[in-house]
Scaffold this motif. Structure first.
Motif, short mmCIF file in Angstrom:
data_model
loop_
_atom_site.label_atom_id
_atom_site.label_comp_id
_atom_site.label_asym_id
_atom_site.label_seq_id
_atom_site.Cartn_x
_atom_site.Cartn_y
_atom_site.Cartn_z
N GLU A 194 22.61 36.88 47.10
CA GLU A 194 24.06 36.84 46.94
C GLU A 194 24.53 35.42 47.28
N PHE A 195 24.24 35.00 48.49
CA PHE A 195 24.55 33.63 48.91
C PHE A 195 23.30 32.74 48.83
N GLY A 196 22.13 33.37 48.80
CA GLY A 196 20.90 32.63 48.73
C GLY A 196 20.51 32.28 47.31
N SER A 197 19.24 31.92 47.12
CA SER A 197 18.78 31.38 45.84
C SER A 197 17.91 32.38 45.08
N ALA A 198 17.59 32.00 43.85
CA ALA A 198 16.65 32.79 43.05
C ALA A 198 15.28 32.83 43.72
N ASP A 199 14.87 31.72 44.31
CA ASP A 199 13.58 31.70 45.01
C ASP A 199 13.57 32.68 46.17
N ILE A 217 22.31 38.36 42.42
CA ILE A 217 22.90 37.69 41.25
C ILE A 217 22.45 36.25 41.10
N ALA A 218 21.89 35.65 42.16
CA ALA A 218 21.38 34.28 42.05
C ALA A 218 20.21 34.19 41.08
N ALA A 219 19.62 35.33 40.73
CA ALA A 219 18.52 35.33 39.75
C ALA A 219 18.97 34.72 38.43
N GLN A 235 15.25 46.56 40.06
CA GLN A 235 16.67 46.87 39.81
C GLN A 235 17.56 46.06 40.75
N LEU A 236 18.64 45.53 40.21
CA LEU A 236 19.65 44.82 41.01
C LEU A 236 20.88 45.71 41.13
N ASN A 237 21.29 45.98 42.36
CA ASN A 237 22.48 46.79 42.62
C ASN A 237 23.65 45.85 42.90
N VAL A 238 24.41 45.58 41.84
CA VAL A 238 25.41 44.51 41.82
C VAL A 238 26.78 45.05 42.23
N CYS A 239 27.54 44.22 42.92
CA CYS A 239 28.89 44.57 43.39
C CYS A 239 29.86 43.48 42.92
N PRO A 240 30.39 43.61 41.71
CA PRO A 240 31.17 42.52 41.12
C PRO A 240 32.38 42.09 41.93
N SER A 241 33.19 43.04 42.40
CA SER A 241 34.41 42.66 43.12
C SER A 241 34.08 41.96 44.43
N THR A 259 24.53 37.92 32.03
CA THR A 259 23.28 37.18 31.84
C THR A 259 22.09 38.02 32.27
N LEU A 260 22.21 38.71 33.39
CA LEU A 260 21.12 39.55 33.89
C LEU A 260 20.81 40.68 32.93
N VAL A 261 21.85 41.34 32.45
CA VAL A 261 21.67 42.44 31.51
C VAL A 261 21.02 41.94 30.23
N HIS A 262 21.48 40.81 29.73
CA HIS A 262 20.94 40.29 28.47
C HIS A 262 19.50 39.82 28.60
N HIS A 263 19.03 39.66 29.83
CA HIS A 263 17.61 39.33 30.05
C HIS A 263 16.78 40.58 30.35
#
Length: 309
Positions: A194-199, A217-219, A235-241, A259-263
């Motif tokens: 969330e605040f961190g990186s893809a790595d 989401i950093a992915a 699976q990513l459990n995303v919280c948009p708001s 972007t995540l969905v399209h990948h």
């Protein structure tokens, strides 16, 4: 009427009747503010459009929500609010996270289970309820290891999680807890990316053997990480708001969930802390649709993913 048509008609009341999931929700901060206001007779606070930081979010919660429902009874009322929201919004699959301190507050595992199962029976008996055992990233792991075997011996918790600030201690320190959780066949999750990186996401998945990632989401910043998650079916459990209101992303329009969905990465849509962000699941879907971030058909696929279909 079908889910996609209700989105196109901007029919929130209709969306509330459609079966949905919410599998990234913190029990003490879940539930609907309106429910607490009605039950306590207090005025309903209005959250800010944005929080300046995690510290600002926490101070708003302490100053505005906790005074509505103080002490042990107030904490348990907030748990009740989660089940009431599941009934109101037809949440047919719900994961709520609880800490060891929550178990102690209730008086131990037997009392804890009794309280939650009573609310489950009263409000939403047909909802698949998946209690989640969560650990703060800054916790004393040796201390937690003294209690985890007893807690999991009740076979009540379905998953394990790490929450709060991502940088308080290395993810590797949690391996002993996750090994025990694996022995008890818990689904392994963690707040990361969330605040961190893809790595950070890749490392957490590899080190802890995660099945799912809360946020993640950093992915979207790394083609390699997205291919990794798609290949491993993480699976990513995303919280948009939550992401928007904490300024992790600029807007719903620019949220990386598209972007995540399209990948090809499996994602779900969730509330995180409903008492803080005040965006129920129905509105989470509508916000993304109105922003043009995802199509109605894509959002329907996400809804079905959350239901395990």
């Amino acid at each position: 009427m079908v889910f996609t048509e209700l989105l196109r008609l901007n029919d929130i009341k209709g969306l509330q009747q459609i079966p949905k999931s919410d599998i990234h929700s913190h029990a003490g901060r879940g539930g609907n503010i309106a429910f607490l206001a009605e039950r306590t007779g207090n005025e309903m606070p209005v959250p800010p459009e944005r929080y300046a930081s995690l510290e600002h979010m926490q101070s708003w919660f302490v100053d505005n929500i906790k005074p509505m429902c103080e002490g042990t009874k107030g904490q348990i009322l907030r748990w009740e609010a989660c089940f009431a929201e599941a009934k109101r919004n037809n949440i047919v699959r719900m994961a709520l996270s609880f800490s060891r301190l929550d178990v102690m507050l209730a008086g131990g595992m037997s009392a804890f289970i009794e309280i939650l199962e009573e609310y489950h029976r009263i409000y939403c008996p047909d909802t698949k309820f998946e209690p989640e055992l969560t650990y703060g990233r800054g916790c004393n792991i040796d201390e937690e290891l003294d209690f985890i075997d007893e807690i999991l011996s009740y076979n009540y918790f379905k998953s394990i999680d790490i929450c709060n600030g991502e940088f308080q201690q290395p993810i590797e320190n949690f391996v002993p807890l996750y090994r025990i959780a694996e022995q008890h066949k818990l689904v392994k999750k963690a707040h990361v990316g969330e605040f961190g990186s893809a790595d950070d996401i890749e490392r957490a998945v590899g080190v802890l053997g995660l099945n799912e990632v809360h946020h993640g989401i950093a992915a979207a910043n790394s083609e390699y990480t997205m291919r990794f998650l798609e290949r491993e079916k993480i699976q990513l459990n995303v919280c948009p708001s939550s992401n928007v209101m904490l300024n992790v992303v600029e807007s719903y329009e620019k949220h990386p969930i598209g972007t995540l969905v399209h990948h090809g990465i499996p994602v779900t849509i969730n509330t995180d802390d409903l008492l803080i962000f005040n965006q129920p699941v129905d509105r989470e879907y509508m916000n993304l649709f109105k922003a043009g971030t995802l199509t109605a058909n894509e959002l329907e696929e996400i809804r079905l993913c959350g239901l395990g279909k």
